[in-house]
Motif scaffolding. Structure first.
Motif, PDB file in Angstrom:
ATOM      1  N   CYS A  97       1.513  -1.398  -0.189  1.00  0.00           N
ATOM      2  CA  CYS A  97       0.120   0.288  -0.065  1.00  0.00           C
ATOM      3  C   CYS A  97       1.459   1.298   0.246  1.00  0.00           C
ATOM      4  O   CYS A  97       0.453   1.848  -0.679  1.00  0.00           O
ATOM      5  N   TYR A  98       2.026   1.361   0.528  1.00  0.00           N
ATOM      6  CA  TYR A  98       2.452   2.062   1.008  1.00  0.00           C
ATOM      7  C   TYR A  98       3.617   2.275  -0.584  1.00  0.00           C
ATOM      8  O   TYR A  98       3.352   3.835  -0.818  1.00  0.00           O
ATOM      9  N   ARG A  99       4.263   1.841  -1.111  1.00  0.00           N
ATOM     10  CA  ARG A  99       4.661   2.087  -2.696  1.00  0.00           C
ATOM     11  C   ARG A  99       3.953   2.916  -3.984  1.00  0.00           C
ATOM     12  O   ARG A  99       4.112   3.171  -4.447  1.00  0.00           O
ATOM     13  N   THR A 100       2.581   2.047  -3.050  1.00  0.00           N
ATOM     14  CA  THR A 100       1.501   2.416  -4.254  1.00  0.00           C
ATOM     15  C   THR A 100       0.670   3.648  -4.221  1.00  0.00           C
ATOM     16  O   THR A 100      -0.349   4.220  -4.689  1.00  0.00           O
ATOM     17  N   ARG A 101       1.500   4.509  -3.021  1.00  0.00           N
ATOM     18  CA  ARG A 101       0.347   5.524  -2.610  1.00  0.00           C
ATOM     19  C   ARG A 101       0.889   6.605  -3.388  1.00  0.00           C
ATOM     20  O   ARG A 101      -0.154   7.569  -3.533  1.00  0.00           O
ATOM     21  N   HIS A 102       1.807   7.039  -4.226  1.00  0.00           N
ATOM     22  CA  HIS A 102       1.695   8.213  -5.394  1.00  0.00           C
ATOM     23  C   HIS A 102       1.266   7.637  -6.570  1.00  0.00           C
ATOM     24  O   HIS A 102       0.376   7.981  -7.743  1.00  0.00           O
ATOM     25  N   TRP A 103       0.260   6.363  -6.522  1.00  0.00           N
ATOM     26  CA  TRP A 103      -0.752   6.523  -7.154  1.00  0.00           C
ATOM     27  C   TRP A 103      -2.456   6.257  -6.404  1.00  0.00           C
ATOM     28  O   TRP A 103      -2.835   7.508  -7.045  1.00  0.00           O
ATOM     29  N   TRP A 104      -2.654   6.082  -5.652  1.00  0.00           N
ATOM     30  CA  TRP A 104      -4.185   5.832  -4.643  1.00  0.00           C
ATOM     31  C   TRP A 104      -4.276   7.795  -4.193  1.00  0.00           C
ATOM     32  O   TRP A 104      -4.883   7.931  -3.771  1.00  0.00           O
ATOM     33  N   VAL A 105      -3.061   8.170  -3.402  1.00  0.00           N
ATOM     34  CA  VAL A 105      -3.815   9.507  -3.026  1.00  0.00           C
ATOM     35  C   VAL A 105      -4.109  10.438  -4.435  1.00  0.00           C
ATOM     36  O   VAL A 105      -5.258  11.200  -3.992  1.00  0.00           O
ATOM     37  N   PRO A 106      -3.003  11.016  -5.095  1.00  0.00           N
ATOM     38  CA  PRO A 106      -3.694  11.523  -6.289  1.00  0.00           C
ATOM     39  C   PRO A 106      -5.383  10.885  -6.431  1.00  0.00           C
ATOM     40  O   PRO A 106      -6.559  12.040  -7.312  1.00  0.00           O
ATOM     41  N   THR A 107      -5.489   9.884  -6.529  1.00  0.00           N
ATOM     42  CA  THR A 107      -6.425   8.824  -7.314  1.00  0.00           C
ATOM     43  C   THR A 107      -7.441   9.522  -5.524  1.00  0.00           C
ATOM     44  O   THR A 107      -9.210  10.148  -6.503  1.00  0.00           O
ATOM     45  N   ALA A 108      -7.639   9.940  -4.714  1.00  0.00           N
ATOM     46  CA  ALA A 108      -8.352   9.510  -4.155  1.00  0.00           C
ATOM     47  C   ALA A 108      -8.689  11.645  -3.817  1.00  0.00           C
ATOM     48  O   ALA A 108     -10.168  11.755  -4.196  1.00  0.00           O
ATOM     49  N   LEU A 109      -7.827  12.281  -4.284  1.00  0.00           N
ATOM     50  CA  LEU A 109      -8.249  14.211  -4.697  1.00  0.00           C
ATOM     51  C   LEU A 109      -8.844  14.312  -5.294  1.00  0.00           C
ATOM     52  O   LEU A 109     -10.270  14.862  -5.813  1.00  0.00           O
ATOM     53  N   VAL A 110      -8.233  13.312  -6.911  1.00  0.00           N
ATOM     54  CA  VAL A 110      -9.218  13.933  -7.635  1.00  0.00           C
ATOM     55  C   VAL A 110     -10.883  13.093  -7.925  1.00  0.00           C
ATOM     56  O   VAL A 110     -11.708  13.778  -8.445  1.00  0.00           O
ATOM     57  N   PHE A 111     -10.705  11.960  -7.268  1.00  0.00           N
ATOM     58  CA  PHE A 111     -12.604  11.384  -6.717  1.00  0.00           C
ATOM     59  C   PHE A 111     -12.336  12.578  -6.052  1.00  0.00           C
ATOM     60  O   PHE A 111     -13.730  12.340  -6.372  1.00  0.00           O
ATOM     61  N   THR A 112     -12.487  12.998  -5.004  1.00  0.00           N
ATOM     62  CA  THR A 112     -13.607  13.803  -4.453  1.00  0.00           C
ATOM     63  C   THR A 112     -13.539  15.192  -4.548  1.00  0.00           C
ATOM     64  O   THR A 112     -14.605  15.871  -4.448  1.00  0.00           O
ATOM     65  N   GLY A 113     -12.531  15.651  -5.474  1.00  0.00           N
ATOM     66  CA  GLY A 113     -12.753  16.478  -6.501  1.00  0.00           C
ATOM     67  C   GLY A 113     -13.631  16.691  -7.220  1.00  0.00           C
ATOM     68  O   GLY A 113     -15.059  17.735  -7.054  1.00  0.00           O
ATOM     69  N   LEU A 114     -13.852  15.584  -8.009  1.00  0.00           N
ATOM     70  CA  LEU A 114     -14.818  15.586  -9.307  1.00  0.00           C
ATOM     71  C   LEU A 114     -16.136  15.194  -8.424  1.00  0.00           C
ATOM     72  O   LEU A 114     -17.023  15.548  -9.033  1.00  0.00           O
ATOM     73  N   VAL A 115     -16.650  14.899  -7.163  1.00  0.00           N
ATOM     74  CA  VAL A 115     -17.960  14.378  -6.156  1.00  0.00           C
ATOM     75  C   VAL A 115     -18.249  15.310  -5.555  1.00  0.00           C
ATOM     76  O   VAL A 115     -19.104  16.105  -5.803  1.00  0.00           O
TER      77      VAL A 115
END
Length: 336
Positions: free
Chosen positions: A97-115
């Motif tokens: 999970c930590y190694r892939t943080r550069h992928w899922w953290v931006p995903t979370a931010l974009v998702f939240t902004g889109l919602v």
């Protein structure tokens, strides 16, 4: 290479290796054990030569079986234990999970902004609301005791938790599995979920009941959506490996990241189980809204601490989230 000559030259060695493997149930002498190891190494080399120079399917199949049998004797088999499970949940999963943080953290931010953007657009445009459902249906969904509120208590808590867990695990599994398809289906899964959440936000905001909606979705939604973001981020990373595998071959990159993704599917299933239990037992409970939200926030903070503290330490210690090294196939170095 003349295949017939090659087979004639080494047939006796392969036959001797087979004979030693048949005798392994009886105790081999020290000399026989040394001979078995040497023949295993030679036969593995023969298999490599045949594959590269004279790829005969029948011979490759025979030698592959022989090498696999010999390898299991020479190296031995390893059984999974509770220690493996403990290592996975204390090092492997948080590290992945930590190694892939550069992928899922931006995903979370974009998702939240889109919602937020879609929710505001729906709430501010009666025409958009009318395209979603008839006015009577909208009132029924958003009124006190309406569909949005009764949804979480529509079934017994245990059954509802199991249903939610199964559905969310499927979403996470789809995000992981679709990653190999360049990650494009993952984006579609995320968009669908963003539209669903934004619709609830917009309609309840238009009815001046957004606080009620957030009080219902936040207790379980924080952890649930984080698990979906992690799965989506891993899927996108897997898709990027197809485009840019780096110094590895595409097959090697997909193998390494795919194994880690399979392990993460198991870990995320546990995370989603916790989220499902909160959604089934806490969200529809009679607890005050602040208490339900506090439980959700505590679960989310616990998971983030698990990833960014335990996971970072595991990565610093060399953990990657891949399966244990003895269980991997030997890889041949390649030039960058």
């Amino acid at each position: 290479m003349d295949l017939d000559v090659f087979v004639a030259a080494h047939r006796a060695e392969w036959a001797r290796l087979e004979a030693l493997l048949r005798r392994r149930r009886r105790r081999l002498t020290g000399a026989e054990t040394d001979e078995l190891v040497a023949l295993y190494q030679r036969t593995a080399t023969h298999l490599s030569v045949v594959r590269s120079s004279a790829p005969d399917p029948a011979l490759i199949s025979r030698l592959t079986t022989l090498v696999a049998r010999a390898r299991s004797v020479v190296i031995g088999t390893r059984r999974a234990t509770w220690r493996d499970a403990l290592t996975f949940f204390t090092a492997g999963f948080p590290a992945a999970c930590y190694r892939t943080r550069h992928w899922w953290v931006p995903t979370a931010l974009v998702f939240t902004g889109l919602v937020a953007a879609l929710g505001w657009w729906i709430a501010d445009n009666p025409g958009v609301q009318a395209s979603i459902a008839a006015p009577a249906e909208l009132r029924e969904m958003t009124r006190p005791g309406g569909a949005y509120e009764t949804y979480y208590s529509s079934s017994p808590a245990a059954a509802f938790s199991a249903q939610v867990w199964t559905n969310n695990a499927q979403v996470a599994g789809m995000s992981l599995a679709f990653g190999a398809l360049l990650g494009l289906p993952v984006l579609w899964v995320l968009l669908q979920n963003a539209v669903n959440v934004a619709t609830g936000v917009g309609l309840m905001a238009a009815a001046d009941r957004l606080d009620v909606f957030l009080g219902l979705i936040l207790p379980h939604g924080l952890l649930e959506l984080t698990a979906v973001f992690v799965a989506a981020g891993v899927g996108l990373r897997l898709g990027w490996c197809v485009i840019d595998p780096g110094p590895r071959t595409r097959l090697t990159a997909l193998g390494q990241e795919g194994r880690a993704a399979l392990g993460m599917a198991v870990g995320l299933a546990v995370v989603l189980l916790v989220s499902g239990l909160i959604e089934g037992f806490v969200t529809p409970s009679g607890l005050p809204t602040w208490a339900r939200i506090a439980i959700g926030v505590a679960a989310e903070l616990a998971f983030l601490a698990y990833v960014f503290i335990l996971g970072r330490r595991a990565v610093a210690a060399g953990e990657t989230g891949d399966i244990a090294e003895p269980d991997r196939q030997t890889e041949v170095p390649v030039a960058a």
